[in-house]
Write a protein that holds these residues in place. Sequence first.
Motif, PDB file in Angstrom:
ATOM      1  N   GLU A 174       0.833  -1.210   0.000  1.00  0.00           N
ATOM      2  CA  GLU A 174       0.000   0.000   0.000  1.00  0.00           C
ATOM      3  C   GLU A 174       0.867   1.259   0.000  1.00  0.00           C
ATOM      4  O   GLU A 174       0.538   2.258  -0.646  1.00  0.00           O
ATOM      5  CB  GLU A 174      -0.919   0.007   1.220  1.00  0.00           C
ATOM      6  N   THR A 175       1.985   1.210   0.720  1.00  0.00           N
ATOM      7  CA  THR A 175       2.905   2.347   0.731  1.00  0.00           C
ATOM      8  C   THR A 175       3.467   2.612  -0.653  1.00  0.00           C
ATOM      9  O   THR A 175       3.490   3.752  -1.123  1.00  0.00           O
ATOM     10  CB  THR A 175       4.064   2.091   1.722  1.00  0.00           C
ATOM     11  N   GLU A 176       3.915   1.557  -1.337  1.00  0.00           N
ATOM     12  CA  GLU A 176       4.475   1.726  -2.677  1.00  0.00           C
ATOM     13  C   GLU A 176       3.418   2.252  -3.640  1.00  0.00           C
ATOM     14  O   GLU A 176       3.711   3.093  -4.496  1.00  0.00           O
ATOM     15  CB  GLU A 176       5.052   0.406  -3.186  1.00  0.00           C
ATOM     16  N   ALA A 177       2.189   1.780  -3.509  1.00  0.00           N
ATOM     17  CA  ALA A 177       1.119   2.268  -4.376  1.00  0.00           C
ATOM     18  C   ALA A 177       0.861   3.753  -4.135  1.00  0.00           C
ATOM     19  O   ALA A 177       0.661   4.526  -5.086  1.00  0.00           O
ATOM     20  CB  ALA A 177      -0.154   1.463  -4.137  1.00  0.00           C
ATOM     21  N   SER A 178       0.881   4.169  -2.880  1.00  0.00           N
ATOM     22  CA  SER A 178       0.664   5.583  -2.557  1.00  0.00           C
ATOM     23  C   SER A 178       1.795   6.450  -3.102  1.00  0.00           C
ATOM     24  O   SER A 178       1.553   7.529  -3.649  1.00  0.00           O
ATOM     25  CB  SER A 178       0.552   5.767  -1.045  1.00  0.00           C
ATOM     26  N   LEU A 179       3.026   5.991  -2.959  1.00  0.00           N
ATOM     27  CA  LEU A 179       4.165   6.748  -3.469  1.00  0.00           C
ATOM     28  C   LEU A 179       4.135   6.830  -4.991  1.00  0.00           C
ATOM     29  O   LEU A 179       4.438   7.881  -5.574  1.00  0.00           O
ATOM     30  CB  LEU A 179       5.468   6.114  -2.998  1.00  0.00           C
ATOM     31  N   SER A 180       3.779   5.733  -5.640  1.00  0.00           N
ATOM     32  CA  SER A 180       3.686   5.740  -7.098  1.00  0.00           C
ATOM     33  C   SER A 180       2.620   6.726  -7.567  1.00  0.00           C
ATOM     34  O   SER A 180       2.832   7.472  -8.533  1.00  0.00           O
ATOM     35  CB  SER A 180       3.359   4.333  -7.599  1.00  0.00           C
TER      36      SER A 180
END
Length: 223
Positions: free
Chosen positions: A114-120
């Motif tokens: 979820e963190t990587e998706a938010s950063l992307s």
Amino acid sequence: MAANRSLDPKSVGLAEAQLARVATEGCARHPHLKTLLEAVGPNCGRDLADAVHLLCHLHGRYPGLIEVALQRAPSSAAQAWLQQASDGFERERLYLVRLTASVGPLPSTPGAAETEASLSSARNALETLATSERMGCALGAATALVGDWWPIRRMLDRAASRAGLDCPAPSLPNEASIVEVIHRASETPASERALAFGGEQLLLQHRGLFDLLEARTEARSGY
């Protein structure tokens, strides 16, 4: 000084609105940034490291928002300011990258996907702002980024102090230069609206980042 005397009340009002927007809607007002600046205890270093790593994911890549805006800027009043901002932000980026290597690994935290998706999503939003065809949008985002970087820099300097890393002198353009470039570049009501929109959206991404950092801190507390 002569240039400042040519500022008309309307353009000064627009620039002041942008600076006020940064002050009231930027990360300086976010409670998690205050927590990072004031926190003590065993988890303080971990939370600061998390913030440094995620900021590096968002702003540590080249070219960033300011560089893309500069590459696409026509010969205009904004070009010289964007060049100055690009030069200054490159030094800030190098500091951020060195600091990321110094604070240790990214803290283990539930919800990595979820963190990587938010950063992307945030990186895509910054790219969209930088490449917008709306005249003034990229400049609005760039001036908001420069203005909102000052409270972020305070947090980076605290992390650097804990890591034993020297803090370089700040290198970004000052508020007076932001007022000047907004005055020079705001030519039409449409460009003024685009500038405000770009600023609002950049600040929205920064607030979202600190919301994410706050959520990650809470997730680690029960991990």
